[in-house]
Enzyme design. Structure first.
Site, PDB file in Angstrom:
ATOM      1  N   ASP A  54      26.471  42.207  61.912  1.00  0.00           N
ATOM      2  CA  ASP A  54      25.338  41.803  61.062  1.00  0.00           C
ATOM      3  C   ASP A  54      24.366  40.894  61.813  1.00  0.00           C
ATOM      4  OD1 ASP A  54      23.809  41.549  58.783  1.00  0.00           O
ATOM      5  OD2 ASP A  54      25.026  39.943  57.937  1.00  0.00           O
ATOM      6  N   ASN A  90      23.615  50.997  52.654  1.00  0.00           N
ATOM      7  CA  ASN A  90      22.501  50.937  53.616  1.00  0.00           C
ATOM      8  C   ASN A  90      21.466  52.061  53.413  1.00  0.00           C
ATOM      9  OD1 ASN A  90      24.484  49.601  56.369  1.00  0.00           O
ATOM     10  ND2 ASN A  90      23.167  48.527  54.930  1.00  0.00           N
TER      11      ASN A  90
HETATM   12  C1  FPP Z   1      23.263  44.849  59.910  1.00  0.00           C
HETATM   13  O1  FPP Z   1      22.248  43.989  60.377  1.00  0.00           O
HETATM   14  C2  FPP Z   1      23.397  45.942  60.839  1.00  0.00           C
HETATM   15  C3  FPP Z   1      23.305  47.250  60.515  1.00  0.00           C
HETATM   16  C4  FPP Z   1      23.071  47.746  59.140  1.00  0.00           C
HETATM   17  C5  FPP Z   1      23.422  48.289  61.575  1.00  0.00           C
HETATM   18  C6  FPP Z   1      24.541  48.058  62.566  1.00  0.00           C
HETATM   19  C7  FPP Z   1      24.419  49.085  63.618  1.00  0.00           C
HETATM   20  C8  FPP Z   1      24.509  48.842  64.938  1.00  0.00           C
HETATM   21  C9  FPP Z   1      24.805  47.536  65.510  1.00  0.00           C
HETATM   22  C10 FPP Z   1      24.409  50.001  65.872  1.00  0.00           C
HETATM   23  C11 FPP Z   1      25.801  50.468  66.204  1.00  0.00           C
HETATM   24  C12 FPP Z   1      25.790  51.717  66.919  1.00  0.00           C
HETATM   25  C13 FPP Z   1      26.834  52.590  66.917  1.00  0.00           C
HETATM   26  C14 FPP Z   1      26.740  53.766  67.774  1.00  0.00           C
HETATM   27  C15 FPP Z   1      28.031  52.432  66.085  1.00  0.00           C
HETATM   28  P1  FPP Z   1      20.961  43.791  59.489  1.00  0.00           P
HETATM   29  O2  FPP Z   1      19.958  44.822  59.853  1.00  0.00           O
HETATM   30  O3  FPP Z   1      21.351  43.803  58.039  1.00  0.00           O
HETATM   31  O4  FPP Z   1      20.501  42.377  59.929  1.00  0.00           O
HETATM   32  P2  FPP Z   1      19.752  41.312  59.015  1.00  0.00           P
HETATM   33  O5  FPP Z   1      20.718  40.913  57.939  1.00  0.00           O
HETATM   34  O6  FPP Z   1      19.452  40.212  59.973  1.00  0.00           O
HETATM   35  O7  FPP Z   1      18.524  41.977  58.479  1.00  0.00           O
END
Ligand code: FPP
Length: 248
Positions: free
Chosen positions: A27, A75
């Site tokens: 996250d 998501n």
């Molecule tokens: C949450 O951070 C993250 C996600 C919804 C996506 C996680 C995906 C990756 C790290 C890529 C992984 C790749 C593979 C191939 C498995 P957020 O966007 O909610 O962050 P925020 O809370 O700061 O907005």
């Protein structure tokens, strides 16, 4: 840094064993990008790069099972453009993982209702699982379109079908029946669940399996969560006294 209070030296647990199964909530990509004046997609790209780095590091440290939360059932509620960016990143990085994780002998499995993704990603998922199936090193569970409640709903449906066919009567359903009906029934429950980014919740991750997991929350955004933070989470885990409801 963990928000949990440090234990006094005399309270050290008897064993400082390495967790067998570590689960990570990746996250903070969006906030990481915002802090730098970059689009959210740049945060997800940095997060995906970090995913590869941490998978390798966990394997090198001798972790047997690593589960990563990459895309939740909730998501889909993000803007279509962000969902598309994430799907493109999954395709790119899983394709690279096919080649990159060979040297580390890493087996890759997927948890979640992956049939909702575009066909090219579904084909890649099938190829990655098949190609890595016989590898004997760390098992990596990539949770894609995963939700703990959805997994339990799927388990209930499996069990209901067994009851309907006469294979099982309701009184025979035990906790083990439910564990055996989850997506990866052959794997141990996570010993340690780590959530960077400062949020203090599980967000529908491994709800059944987390009953006795140790939780570590850290004030670092996922793209900045490096080997040092991974080690810090393990060290925190090793200070905990796990009693599983008993007295020790
Ligand atoms: C949450 O951070 C993250 C996600 C919804 C996506 C996680 C995906 C990756 C790290 C890529 C992984 C790749 C593979 C191939 C498995 P957020 O966007 O909610 O962050 P925020 O809370 O700061 O907005």
């Amino acid at each position: 840094m963990s928000i949990f209070k440090r234990k006094k030296a005399k309270e050290q647990p008897e064993s400082a064993a390495l967790p067998q199964h570590v689960a990570l909530i990746m996250d903070g990509n969006g906030r990481w990008a915002k802090k730098r004046g970059l689009p959210r997609s740049a945060g997800h790209r940095a997060g995906a790069e970090n995913f590869k780095k941490i998978v390798r590091y966990a394997s090198a440290r001798g972790i047997r099972y690593l589960s990563v939360y990459a895309f939740s059932t909730e998501n889909w509620n993000r803007p279509q453009e962000e969902v598309s960016t994430l799907i493109s990143l999954f395709i790119q990085y899983l394709d690279e993982a096919l080649r990159d994780f060979v040297g580390e002998n890493i087996r890759v499995r997927f948890m979640g209702e992956t049939d909702r993704f575009p066909q090219d990603l579904q084909d890649l998922i099938a190829r990655v699982e098949e190609t890595s199936h016989d590898r004997t090193g760390m098992t990596l569970n990539v949770c894609l379109n995963y939700g703990g409640r959805c997994e339990l709903k799927d388990a209930m449906q499996k069990i209901a079908r067994r009851v309907q066919s006469g294979e099982l009567v309701p009184e025979q359903i035990t906790e083990q029946t439910i564990s055996d009906s989850l997506y990866c029934p052959d794997e141990p429950d996570p010993d340690l669940i780590v959530r960077p980014s400062g949020e203090l919740r599980l967000s529908n991750f491994l709800l059944w399996q987390s009953a006795y997991s140790e939780l570590v929350f850290m004030d670092v955004l996922w793209p900045d969560f490096g080997p040092e933070q991974f080690d810090e989470a393990i060290a925190e885990y090793q200070k905990r006294s796990r009693r599983f409801g008993a007295i020790r």
